[in-house]
Design a protein around this motif. Sequence first.
Motif, PDB file in Angstrom:
ATOM      1  N   ASP A 128       0.821  -1.216   0.000  1.00 40.32           N
ATOM      2  CA  ASP A 128       0.000   0.000   0.000  1.00 40.32           C
ATOM      3  C   ASP A 128       0.857   1.269   0.000  1.00 40.32           C
ATOM      4  N   ARG A 158     -12.120   1.973   8.553  1.00 40.17           N
ATOM      5  CA  ARG A 158     -10.770   2.333   8.082  1.00 40.17           C
ATOM      6  C   ARG A 158     -10.812   3.517   7.100  1.00 40.17           C
ATOM      7  N   ASP A 185      -3.192 -10.826   9.446  1.00 42.64           N
ATOM      8  CA  ASP A 185      -2.145  -9.819   9.691  1.00 42.64           C
ATOM      9  C   ASP A 185      -1.354 -10.186  10.934  1.00 42.64           C
TER      10      ASP A 185
HETATM   11  C1  DGJ Z   1      -4.210  -4.936   5.225  1.00 40.10           C
HETATM   12  C2  DGJ Z   1      -3.333  -6.096   4.866  1.00 40.10           C
HETATM   13  O1  DGJ Z   1      -3.724  -7.229   5.565  1.00 40.10           O
HETATM   14  C3  DGJ Z   1      -1.870  -5.756   5.124  1.00 40.10           C
HETATM   15  O2  DGJ Z   1      -1.071  -6.841   4.825  1.00 40.10           O
HETATM   16  C4  DGJ Z   1      -1.500  -4.564   4.285  1.00 40.10           C
HETATM   17  O3  DGJ Z   1      -1.524  -4.887   2.941  1.00 40.10           O
HETATM   18  C5  DGJ Z   1      -2.442  -3.400   4.589  1.00 40.10           C
HETATM   19  N1  DGJ Z   1      -3.817  -3.798   4.459  1.00 40.10           N
HETATM   20  C6  DGJ Z   1      -2.172  -2.237   3.677  1.00 40.10           C
HETATM   21  O4  DGJ Z   1      -3.045  -1.210   3.879  1.00 40.10           O
END
Ligand code: DGJ
Length: 734
Positions: free
Chosen positions: A362, A442, A547
Motif C-alpha cells: 500500500d 478504516r 495480519d
Molecule cells: C491490510 C493487509 O492485511 C496488510 O497486509 C497490508 O496490505 C495493509 N492492508 C495495507 O493497507
Amino acid sequence: MKSTITTTLLLLLASMACLAENKTERQEIRISTDKVDLIFEVASDQRLYQIYLGERLSDTFDLTLLNRPECVSDNGTLEKRKREVYSCAGNEDYFEPALGIIHADGNRSSYLRFKEVKREAVKGGEEIVISLEDDQYPVKVDLHYVTYAKENIIKTWSILTHREKKNIVLTHMYSTMLYLEAAKYYLTEYASDWAEEVRQETQELTFGKKMVDTKLGSRANLFCQPFFEIGLNQPSQEQQGTVLMGTIGWTGNWRYTLEVDNNHLLCLLPGINPTASEYTLKPHTEFSTPEFIFTLSFTGSSSASRNFHDWAREYQIKDGMGQRISLLNNWENTYFDFDEEKLAECMKEANNLGVDLFLLDDGWFGNGDNAREGDYAGLGDWEVNHQKLPNGIPGLVKKAKESGVKFGIWIEPEMINPRSELMAKHPDWVIRQPNRDTYYYRNQLVLNLSNPQVQDYVFNVVDCIMTENPEVAFFKWDCNAPITNIYSSYHGSLQGNLYIDHAQGVRNVMKRVAEKYPHVPMMLCSGGGGRCDYESLKYFTEFWCSDNTDPVERIFIQWGFSKFFPAKAMCAHVTSWNKSASVKFRTDVASMCKLGFDIGLKELSADELEYCKKAIANWKRLNPAILEGDQYRLVSPYETNHMAVNYVSKDKREAVLFAYDVHPRFSETLYKVRPQGLDPNAMYKIEEINLMPGNSSNLKLNGSVVSGEYLMKVGLDAFTCHSMHSRVITFVRQ
Ligand code: DGJ
C-alpha cells in the motif's frame, strides 16, 4: 385389547404395503464418490426425498432396503414425510426451507416436483443435474451436484428460473439441503476477528436451530470463517470418527442453518444470508446460489482435509497444480514511508535473501491532497504517486529486474476513500446512505460492484497496470472494509438485491481478471484472513491468512485454515511480530505454508540472515512435500502445549516434520511424535534441518536410517521443554 389388535393389524397391513412398495419400481438418484453415497428417491407424488447419506454401499441390492420416503420404518411406526431434498416455504415441512418464493400473485408457497435427471462426465468426476418444477407456477429449479470420486468431494448448488408474468421475490436462497442422522451432533466452527482468525470452537447441537453467518457484505469473513465440521456421535477428531466438513464459495453474506428437528434429525442448509436481501427476480432470468463443497470422512478430519487439499489443487484453485513463488513484502518494513530509492534497497534485500519476488504494498498511488500517505486518502485513484515514484511502475519493474527479482504490487480496487478524485467524480458509485450519517471503516467505503460501469473500472485497475507493465508478476488484492451503509443509488426500489448483486459483481470482475491473466499469481487479502472462499480461489492462487504473524498465534491460525485449504494456498510471512520468538521459530512456522518475508534485513543479525537464506532454500527443495504433498496434523496446539504436522511428497520419497514447543510446562512429560503417510517398507534417513549457524542437532536418531514403519509406529523424540522452540526434521527415502 381390541385397540391392540386393531393397531397390530394396521401395522401388519402397513408393513405389507411397505413390502409391496419395495417391489414396485423405485426411482432413485444416486450421487456417489469412491467412499460416499448420497441417495435420493422420487416419491409417488414426484417430490424428491433424501433416503441416504453415508458410507458408500458396495452392494446395489442394499439400496433397495433403504427406507422409502412414504413407507413404514423397520420398527413398524409410520415414517413421516421428511427429508425433502429442496423443501420450500409454505409446504407441510415445518422446519427451515431451502427456498422461499413470493410468487407474482403474492402466494408464498412452492412445491417442487421431479422432472428429470441428467448426468455428464466432467473433469475428475460426474455432474448430476436434477430438474424440479412447481406444478402450479412456472418456476424451475436445477439442483447441481458435481462428484469428485477419488477425493470424495461433492460440490452442489442450485439454479432457479421462472416464467411468471411479473417479478417474483426470493426470501430463502440456500444452495442445498442435507440430512444427517446420529445420536449426537457436534459442530466445530471458526470464529474470527482482525488478527484473531480461525478460533476453533466445538459445541453440541441439540433441538432447534443454530445459525453461523455473516452480514458484512464485503470482507465477509471477518468475524466468522465460511467453513465448519460436524462430528457425528462425537466431536470431530483428527484420526477417527465420522465427520462432515463443508465450506461455501461466496464473497458476500452467507449463512449456515443447522436445525435439529423434533425427531433428532439434523438438517444442514448452507446458502445466501437472506438478511436485508429479499431478492427480486425478473422473469426469464437465472438465479444461481453459491457453491457448497463438502466431504464426508469416516476416518476423522485429517483425511477429510487431505480430500479438500487434493481436490482444491486439482480442480478449484487458480493454477492449483502450478508452482508458488516466495517473496519479500515491504508493508511492515516501511508502511507508507518509502520512495523509489528505499524500494530499490528492498529489492536488493529480496535478492540477497534468496526469494523470487519483491512485493510493493500500500501507498504507491494518489497525488496532491489525495496522496496515499496514510489510510485516510487515495483509495480509488490508481495513478502512481509521481513525487514518491518519479519513474512510475515501469521504473520499479526495471529496478527489480536489475536486482534479479520479479516485481509484484498491492491494490485494493473495490474500495474508495472519500478523500479521492474518484469520489469527487463518481459519488454515485459508492454504497452509502442518502439520508443518514455515513459510517466509515478504516476511513473508506465500498464501491458498488453491482453497477457494470464500476465493474469495468475495477477490472481496469489490474488491466492498466498489466498493459503498461506486462512483467508485473504478482498482485496482492486487498479488501479492508465491510459494507456499512447499505444503500445503492443504482438499484432504485430494488434495494433487496444489493448485497447479492454486489457479491456477483465482485465475482464477475475477479473472473474477468483471471481469464485475461491466467498466469499471473494473485493473493487474496482482506485485512488478513477476511476473504478466503473457494469461489474467489478459482481466480486467485493463494490468500493471506492473517495480519497476525506472531508465530505462536500463527500455529493456531494455520492449524485451523489447514482443515480446508492446502498449504500452497496459505500465505505465511516472517515479520517482526513477537520478537521474543527467535527468527528460527518465526521462519519455521511460516515454512509450513507459502513462505514469504515482510521484514527489513537490517533487523537480522548476520547469523539470522544466513539461517533465513538456508531455510528458504530448504523450503524450495521441500515444495513437493509441503505444497504438493499430503499433510498430516499430528499433535494439536488446542490439546497440548505443542504442535506437530508432517508433509509427505506424493511419491513418498521425501517427508518433513515440523515440531513446535509452544509453552511447555516445567519438566512436562514429553511424548514421541509419530509421523504418518510414509512408506512402511522403505528406509528413510532422518535429518534435522533449519539449524542456526554453528548449532548442531541434539535430536536422538539424527542421521540414522530407519524404516517408515518404525517412524510411524514408534516415533521420534521431537519435542522439548523449551518455550517457542521448533524442529524441522526431514525423512529422505534411501
Ligand atoms: C491490510 C493487509 O492485511 C496488510 O497486509 C497490508 O496490505 C495493509 N492492508 C495495507 O493497507
